[in-house]
Design a protein around this motif. Structure first.
Motif, PDB file in Angstrom:
ATOM      1  N   THR A 181      -5.516   5.459 -13.244  1.00 14.56           N
ATOM      2  CA  THR A 181      -6.117   6.773 -13.011  1.00 14.56           C
ATOM      3  C   THR A 181      -6.297   6.989 -11.509  1.00 14.56           C
ATOM      4  OG1 THR A 181      -8.333   5.847 -13.136  1.00 14.56           O
ATOM      5  CG2 THR A 181      -7.357   6.626 -15.203  1.00 14.56           C
ATOM      6  N   GLU A 182      -6.698   8.192 -11.129  1.00 15.22           N
ATOM      7  CA  GLU A 182      -6.980   8.463  -9.720  1.00 15.22           C
ATOM      8  C   GLU A 182      -8.103   7.562  -9.212  1.00 15.22           C
ATOM      9  OE1 GLU A 182      -5.573  10.074  -7.477  1.00 15.22           O
ATOM     10  OE2 GLU A 182      -4.221  11.490  -8.465  1.00 15.22           O
TER      11      GLU A 182
ATOM     12  N   GLY B  54       0.816  -1.208   0.000  1.00 13.12           N
ATOM     13  CA  GLY B  54       0.000   0.000   0.000  1.00 13.12           C
ATOM     14  C   GLY B  54       0.851   1.260   0.000  1.00 13.12           C
ATOM     15  N   ASP B  55       1.950   1.247   0.765  1.00 10.56           N
ATOM     16  CA  ASP B  55       2.856   2.398   0.781  1.00 10.56           C
ATOM     17  C   ASP B  55       3.480   2.618  -0.596  1.00 10.56           C
ATOM     18  OD1 ASP B  55       2.304   2.780   3.443  1.00 10.56           O
ATOM     19  OD2 ASP B  55       4.103   1.738   4.165  1.00 10.56           O
ATOM     20  N   ARG B  56       3.833   1.517  -1.250  1.00 16.77           N
ATOM     21  CA  ARG B  56       4.450   1.629  -2.586  1.00 16.77           C
ATOM     22  C   ARG B  56       3.431   2.176  -3.584  1.00 16.77           C
ATOM     23  NH1 ARG B  56       8.721  -2.336  -3.189  1.00 16.77           N
ATOM     24  NH2 ARG B  56       8.674  -1.932  -5.437  1.00 16.77           N
ATOM     25  N   VAL B  57       2.205   1.699  -3.502  1.00 18.33           N
ATOM     26  CA  VAL B  57       1.161   2.176  -4.410  1.00 18.33           C
ATOM     27  C   VAL B  57       0.927   3.673  -4.199  1.00 18.33           C
ATOM     28  CG1 VAL B  57      -1.319   2.083  -4.917  1.00 18.33           C
ATOM     29  CG2 VAL B  57      -0.013  -0.031  -4.665  1.00 18.33           C
ATOM     30  N   GLY B  58       0.963   4.112  -2.944  1.00 13.06           N
ATOM     31  CA  GLY B  58       0.764   5.523  -2.657  1.00 13.06           C
ATOM     32  C   GLY B  58       1.797   6.412  -3.305  1.00 13.06           C
ATOM     33  N   GLY B  59       2.973   5.873  -3.594  1.00 18.11           N
ATOM     34  CA  GLY B  59       4.031   6.657  -4.213  1.00 18.11           C
ATOM     35  C   GLY B  59       3.993   6.672  -5.728  1.00 18.11           C
ATOM     36  N   ILE B  60       3.019   6.003  -6.330  1.00 15.62           N
ATOM     37  CA  ILE B  60       2.894   5.976  -7.791  1.00 15.62           C
ATOM     38  C   ILE B  60       1.885   7.044  -8.213  1.00 15.62           C
ATOM     39  CG2 ILE B  60       2.289   4.585  -9.810  1.00 15.62           C
ATOM     40  CD1 ILE B  60       2.972   2.093  -8.184  1.00 15.62           C
ATOM     41  N   ASP B  61       2.318   7.963  -9.042  1.00 19.73           N
ATOM     42  CA  ASP B  61       1.424   9.024  -9.508  1.00 19.73           C
ATOM     43  C   ASP B  61       0.404   8.468 -10.491  1.00 19.73           C
ATOM     44  OD1 ASP B  61       2.758  10.940  -8.018  1.00 19.73           O
ATOM     45  OD2 ASP B  61       4.184  11.375  -9.633  1.00 19.73           O
ATOM     46  N   ALA B  62      -0.839   8.868 -10.313  1.00 22.45           N
ATOM     47  CA  ALA B  62      -1.876   8.453 -11.244  1.00 22.45           C
ATOM     48  C   ALA B  62      -1.715   9.197 -12.566  1.00 22.45           C
ATOM     49  CB  ALA B  62      -3.258   8.733 -10.647  1.00 22.45           C
ATOM     50  N   VAL B  63      -2.377   8.704 -13.599  1.00 23.17           N
ATOM     51  CA  VAL B  63      -2.361   9.360 -14.906  1.00 23.17           C
ATOM     52  C   VAL B  63      -2.924  10.766 -14.740  1.00 23.17           C
ATOM     53  CG1 VAL B  63      -3.342   9.354 -17.221  1.00 23.17           C
ATOM     54  CG2 VAL B  63      -2.589   7.209 -16.171  1.00 23.17           C
TER      55      VAL B  63
ATOM     56  N   SER C 274      -7.496   4.854  -6.225  1.00 24.55           N
ATOM     57  CA  SER C 274      -8.321   4.866  -5.024  1.00 24.55           C
ATOM     58  C   SER C 274      -8.929   3.490  -4.758  1.00 24.55           C
ATOM     59  CB  SER C 274      -9.427   5.915  -5.158  1.00 24.55           C
ATOM     60  OG  SER C 274     -10.263   5.913  -4.036  1.00 24.55           O
ATOM     61  N   ALA C 275      -9.404   2.830  -5.819  1.00 29.96           N
ATOM     62  CA  ALA C 275      -9.989   1.494  -5.668  1.00 29.96           C
ATOM     63  C   ALA C 275      -8.939   0.495  -5.215  1.00 29.96           C
ATOM     64  CB  ALA C 275     -10.607   1.049  -6.987  1.00 29.96           C
ATOM     65  N   LEU C 276      -7.723   0.606  -5.762  1.00 25.70           N
ATOM     66  CA  LEU C 276      -6.638  -0.286  -5.380  1.00 25.70           C
ATOM     67  C   LEU C 276      -6.245  -0.074  -3.925  1.00 25.70           C
ATOM     68  CD1 LEU C 276      -4.417  -2.327  -5.885  1.00 25.70           C
ATOM     69  CD2 LEU C 276      -3.069  -0.531  -6.996  1.00 25.70           C
ATOM     70  N   VAL C 277      -6.105   1.171  -3.521  1.00 26.65           N
ATOM     71  CA  VAL C 277      -5.742   1.469  -2.135  1.00 26.65           C
ATOM     72  C   VAL C 277      -6.807   0.941  -1.170  1.00 26.65           C
ATOM     73  CG1 VAL C 277      -5.427   3.325  -0.454  1.00 26.65           C
ATOM     74  CG2 VAL C 277      -4.273   3.436  -2.676  1.00 26.65           C
ATOM     75  N   SER C 278      -8.063   1.104  -1.518  1.00 26.85           N
ATOM     76  CA  SER C 278      -9.157   0.616  -0.665  1.00 26.85           C
ATOM     77  C   SER C 278      -9.119  -0.906  -0.548  1.00 26.85           C
ATOM     78  CB  SER C 278     -10.513   1.058  -1.224  1.00 26.85           C
ATOM     79  OG  SER C 278     -10.656   2.460  -1.160  1.00 26.85           O
TER      80      SER C 278
END
Length: 238
Positions: free
Chosen positions: A128-129, A48-57, A133-137
């Motif tokens: 995308t954002e 989750g921390d790694r995903v948070g560091g990836i910028d969305a399109v 968001s869906a992935l983080v959830s």
């Protein structure tokens, strides 16, 4: 002293070892499962921390994104997501033995089939954002599910410990075949308390003790260690 006499009695000692074996085996199985679940919980937190560091399109002020930009950005982002998943969730020591699934298969099983489309190299969802968001959830839900399971496993360890102490005390009271000292009644009480605990449903997960026992003790020759231990004492001592 009565306890000392029982400790020196080879029959009582054999009964104790025979009766306590399911409980000690159960504790080992629960502790092993707990270690795996905790490792997975930490792995999902890191993912989750790694995903948070990836910028969305990024999208333009008009809210549209040229197809060329989307197509060009997706391979880089999907490889970052895949790499993060592989280096965290799929890197736990027991992954191959317990799961052994491909990356996309495991993402679908743990995070949902819809979320797993973003892990596909070809024809998958754009990062995308909305997708992020869906992935983080989904990751947060995976962490929370393991946190609830860890609580249940801790409760099971505590229950096994209490049952072992009670059963040990009953064995120490045993002075040969027959319902001496109310042993049969006390065994019934112990079995009834265990059944009450097993039938209680967890309000968060909706599962009960039957499902937990079937899950944790699947590789044992019994499903209910406390009831098995009680039955062994009953057969030998009552």
């Amino acid at each position: 002293m009565e306890t000392s006499r029982q400790a020196d009695d080879p029959v009582a000692r054999t009964l104790r070892e025979h009766a306590m074996e399911p409980l000690s085996t159960a504790e080992d199985l629960v502790e092993a499962e707990r270690a795996e679940v905790e490792a997975e919980r930490r792995a999902f937190v890191r993912f989750g921390d790694r995903v948070g560091g990836i910028d969305a399109v990024s999208r333009g002020a008009t809210g549209t994104t040229p197809t060329r930009t989307l197509a060009g950005s997706r391979p880089r982002r999907v490889e970052r997501v895949r790499g993060a998943f592989r280096e965290t969730v799929m890197s736990v020591d027991h992954y191959e033995e317990v799961y052994g699934e491909s990356l996309v298969e495991h993402a679908a099983a743990e995070l949902s089939a819809d979320v797993a489309t973003g892990f596909r190299r070809e024809g998958g969802t754009q990062f995308t954002e909305f997708y992020k968001s869906a992935l983080v959830s989904a990751v947060e839900e995976a962490v929370e599910w393991r946190e609830r399971l860890l609580e249940q496993l801790d409760e099971e360890l505590a229950a096994l410990d209490r049952s072992g102490e009670t059963l040990g005390d009953l064995i120490d009271r045993w002075d040969g075949p027959g319902p001496a000292g109310g042993l049969a009644s006390d065994l019934d009480d112990l079995a009834e308390r265990r059944q009450d605990l097993i039938q209680r449903r967890d309000p968060l997960s909706g599962t009960d003790g039957h499902e937990l026992c079937q899950y944790v003790y699947a590789d044992a020759e019994w499903t209910y260690p406390v009831l098995t231990a009680v039955a062994r004492v009953r057969t030998a001592a009552v």
